[in-house]
Enzyme design. Structure first.
Site, mmCIF file in Angstrom:
data_model
loop_
_atom_site.group_PDB
_atom_site.id
_atom_site.type_symbol
_atom_site.label_atom_id
_atom_site.label_comp_id
_atom_site.label_asym_id
_atom_site.label_seq_id
_atom_site.Cartn_x
_atom_site.Cartn_y
_atom_site.Cartn_z
ATOM 1 N N GLY A 23 7.129 -2.032 5.639
ATOM 2 C CA GLY A 23 8.508 -2.500 5.539
ATOM 3 C C GLY A 23 9.531 -1.608 6.201
ATOM 4 N N GLU A 24 10.730 -2.152 6.301
ATOM 5 C CA GLU A 24 11.855 -1.419 6.891
ATOM 6 C C GLU A 24 12.818 -1.060 5.747
ATOM 7 O OE1 GLU A 24 13.025 0.014 9.733
ATOM 8 O OE2 GLU A 24 14.773 0.383 8.475
ATOM 9 N N CYS A 48 -0.619 5.949 9.705
ATOM 10 C CA CYS A 48 0.663 5.390 10.096
ATOM 11 C C CYS A 48 0.526 4.039 10.786
ATOM 12 C CB CYS A 48 1.305 6.345 11.104
ATOM 13 S SG CYS A 48 2.927 6.845 10.659
ATOM 14 N N CYS A 51 2.401 -2.275 15.510
ATOM 15 C CA CYS A 51 2.296 -1.997 14.073
ATOM 16 C C CYS A 51 1.565 -3.109 13.335
ATOM 17 C CB CYS A 51 3.694 -1.819 13.494
ATOM 18 S SG CYS A 51 3.702 -1.548 11.716
ATOM 19 N N CYS A 81 3.479 8.557 0.970
ATOM 20 C CA CYS A 81 4.010 7.627 1.966
ATOM 21 C C CYS A 81 4.121 6.279 1.259
ATOM 22 C CB CYS A 81 3.042 7.566 3.156
ATOM 23 S SG CYS A 81 3.491 6.350 4.387
ATOM 24 N N GLU A 118 0.826 -1.201 0.000
ATOM 25 C CA GLU A 118 0.000 0.000 0.000
ATOM 26 C C GLU A 118 0.862 1.253 0.000
ATOM 27 O OE1 GLU A 118 -3.845 -1.938 2.223
ATOM 28 O OE2 GLU A 118 -2.586 -0.576 3.358
ATOM 29 N N CYS A 158 7.564 -4.839 15.624
ATOM 30 C CA CYS A 158 7.029 -3.808 16.514
ATOM 31 C C CYS A 158 5.598 -4.205 16.905
ATOM 32 C CB CYS A 158 7.040 -2.452 15.806
ATOM 33 S SG CYS A 158 8.653 -2.007 15.167
ATOM 34 N N SER A 161 12.403 5.805 14.342
ATOM 35 C CA SER A 161 11.252 5.479 15.186
ATOM 36 C C SER A 161 11.770 5.081 16.552
ATOM 37 C CB SER A 161 10.453 4.338 14.560
ATOM 38 O OG SER A 161 10.084 4.711 13.264
ATOM 39 N N LEU A 162 11.814 6.035 17.440
ATOM 40 C CA LEU A 162 12.445 5.806 18.738
ATOM 41 C C LEU A 162 11.446 5.212 19.744
ATOM 42 C CD1 LEU A 162 15.161 6.190 20.168
ATOM 43 C CD2 LEU A 162 14.382 8.461 20.871
ATOM 44 N N HIS A 163 10.375 5.910 19.974
ATOM 45 C CA HIS A 163 9.267 5.476 20.838
ATOM 46 C C HIS A 163 9.618 5.301 22.313
ATOM 47 C CE1 HIS A 163 6.916 5.327 17.303
ATOM 48 N NE2 HIS A 163 7.467 4.252 16.813
ATOM 49 N N SER A 203 12.554 6.571 6.860
ATOM 50 C CA SER A 203 12.256 6.308 8.262
ATOM 51 C C SER A 203 12.703 4.901 8.627
ATOM 52 C CB SER A 203 10.739 6.449 8.489
ATOM 53 O OG SER A 203 10.409 6.062 9.798
ATOM 54 N N CYS A 223 6.831 -7.121 6.602
ATOM 55 C CA CYS A 223 7.984 -6.561 7.314
ATOM 56 C C CYS A 223 8.643 -7.647 8.137
ATOM 57 C CB CYS A 223 7.532 -5.410 8.223
ATOM 58 S SG CYS A 223 8.915 -4.477 8.939
HETATM 59 N N1 SAH Z 1 10.023 0.480 9.418
HETATM 60 C C1 SAH Z 1 10.144 1.903 9.346
HETATM 61 C C2 SAH Z 1 9.107 2.579 8.461
HETATM 62 C C3 SAH Z 1 7.682 2.087 8.499
HETATM 63 S S1 SAH Z 1 6.700 2.451 9.941
HETATM 64 C C4 SAH Z 1 10.147 2.492 10.740
HETATM 65 O O1 SAH Z 1 9.954 1.750 11.699
HETATM 66 O O2 SAH Z 1 10.370 3.689 10.881
HETATM 67 C C5 SAH Z 1 6.412 4.190 9.874
HETATM 68 C C6 SAH Z 1 6.159 4.826 11.228
HETATM 69 O O3 SAH Z 1 4.869 4.444 11.745
HETATM 70 C C7 SAH Z 1 7.162 4.435 12.307
HETATM 71 O O4 SAH Z 1 7.549 5.557 13.049
HETATM 72 C C8 SAH Z 1 6.337 3.486 13.164
HETATM 73 O O5 SAH Z 1 6.871 3.354 14.461
HETATM 74 C C9 SAH Z 1 4.981 4.130 13.113
HETATM 75 N N2 SAH Z 1 3.868 3.273 13.508
HETATM 76 C C10 SAH Z 1 3.740 1.945 13.331
HETATM 77 N N3 SAH Z 1 2.558 1.513 13.817
HETATM 78 C C11 SAH Z 1 1.914 2.598 14.289
HETATM 79 C C12 SAH Z 1 0.638 2.804 14.897
HETATM 80 N N4 SAH Z 1 -0.205 1.803 15.073
HETATM 81 N N5 SAH Z 1 0.305 4.071 15.265
HETATM 82 C C13 SAH Z 1 1.153 5.100 15.057
HETATM 83 N N6 SAH Z 1 2.355 4.966 14.471
HETATM 84 C C14 SAH Z 1 2.745 3.734 14.107
#
Ligand code: SAH
Length: 347
Positions: free
Chosen positions: A165-166, A339, A121, A107, A94, A118, A220-222, A197, A114
């Protein structure tokens, strides 16, 4: 056994020129075919009308042209457009067009599924089937560029690799796609308008720095606390924060390009003072800004968006330390285009 035909768009212009020379033709023929493939967007060899019949037949015998097919297009009430992109082997990824007042952002996906895990996700729940080819990444951008012109009368202004994907696990193909997107023979976009990202693959961040890439980096630190990050992104047990910090310092030294940290605040997970202090500390290592992303629930139960007071506490602490922070509202929620929600339901 018949050899599988090669995707002609995986070839560089130089490789195409060499192919023609090796087949007793002129190198210039390579330029002509290249132009058909990239500028004129030919979907079949038949389309290439200034190429002789014999040459077209020879190309047909050796190559295929694998264009993506945009299967379904959904438009959200906020103007976001989601594409289900069908690949030549019937797999689906997508991509999303996100319009704002001043820009339109694509995007895009870099892998089918992937390989990371996470917990918050939706894409992580799909198996990683394969990497996307450079032309499959490029085509997503070209398709969204066309939609942007159609719906919003303006070309695409930005690209983020935040789809499925990453990207750093498919680095060579992502790089080739970006080369094409930024080259005058492709879309001629400035690399400064492209953001890759990553969930934080340290080794590859260093590689990008060595390659002196000109696009932007988001991580993507979180959480800036190891145990919490390990809990919500289990694969990070192999990618410790100390390595990430070191890679980012290396990145900044080489590129002088600020890093963006993506950060979701969840109830009971990272909405406490300890988490805020850890993030503020982490932000001191390299020049950066923080995007606080709204959580998009994925029918899970484990994760819940934190209260607005908790978000405010983050903003206050970051601003007190002169760290730029933005709150990113979710877009395209009603069509699952937000996202982390990209998980192609029909596939
Ligand atoms: N794999 C890469 C790019 C794809 S994810 C990465 O991890 O950065 C794109 C962004 O969406 C990342 O910052 C990820 O942490 C965030 N993301 C994933 N699931 C999400 C969700 N359910 N709500 C909000 N952000 C989310």
């Amino acid at each position: 056994m018949q050899m599988e035909k090669k995707d002609i768009r995986a070839l560089t212009k130089e490789e195409l020129r060499n192919f023609f020379v090796a087949n007793n033709d002129k190198a210039f023929r390579g330029n002509q075919v290249y132009e058909w493939l990239w500028q004129k967007n030919a979907h079949t060899f038949e389309d290439m009308t200034n190429i002789s019949k014999e040459t077209r037949a020879m190309l047909e015998a050796n190559f295929v042209i694998n264009h993506i097919k945009v299967d379904t297009m959904q438009r959200s009430s906020d103007g976001t457009v989601k594409n289900a992109v069908r690949l030549h082997d019937d797999l689906v990824v997508e991509s999303v067009l996100i319009p704002t007042e001043t820009r339109t952002t694509a995007c895009v996906s870099s892998q089918v599924g992937c390989s990371l895990d996470c917990n918050f996700c939706a894409t992580a729940r799909l198996k990683r089937m394969r990497n996307l080819n450079p032309d499959e990444i490029y085509d997503q951008v070209a398709a969204i560029n066309a939609e942007s012109r159609l719906y919003y009368n303006r070309p695409l202004s930005n690209i983020v690799f935040m789809g499925m994907g990453e990207p750093l696990m498919n680095y060579p193909n992502v790089m080739k796609a970006i080369e094409k997107i930024t080259s005058p023979e492709g879309l001629g976009m400035s690399p400064k308008r492209i953001t890759v990202s990553t969930s934080g693959i340290s080794k590859m961040i260093k590689k990008m720095a060595d390659d002196e890439v000109k696009f932007k980096l988001a991580v993507s630190l979180h959480s800036a606390i190891e145990e919490i990050r390990n809990e919500i992104m289990p694969f990070t047990k192999n990618f410790p924060l100390t390595d990430l910090r070191e890679a980012l310092e290396y990145w900044y030294k080489k590129t002088k390009s600020k890093v963006t940290y993506e950060y979701v605040v969840w109830k009971g997970i990272n909405d406490d003072k300890k988490s805020i202090d850890a993030l503020v500390k982490f932000c001191k290592y390299v020049p950066c800004k923080v995007n606080l992303i709204e959580y998009n629930p994925i029918d899970d139960g484990m994760f819940q968006q934190a209260s607005s007071q908790a978000i405010d506490a983050y903003i206050k602490a970051l601003e007190q330390h002169d760290i730029v922070v933005k709150v990113r509202r979710s877009r395209g929620k009603d069509i699952d285009a937000a996202c982390g929600q990209l998980a192609n339901k029909e596939a």
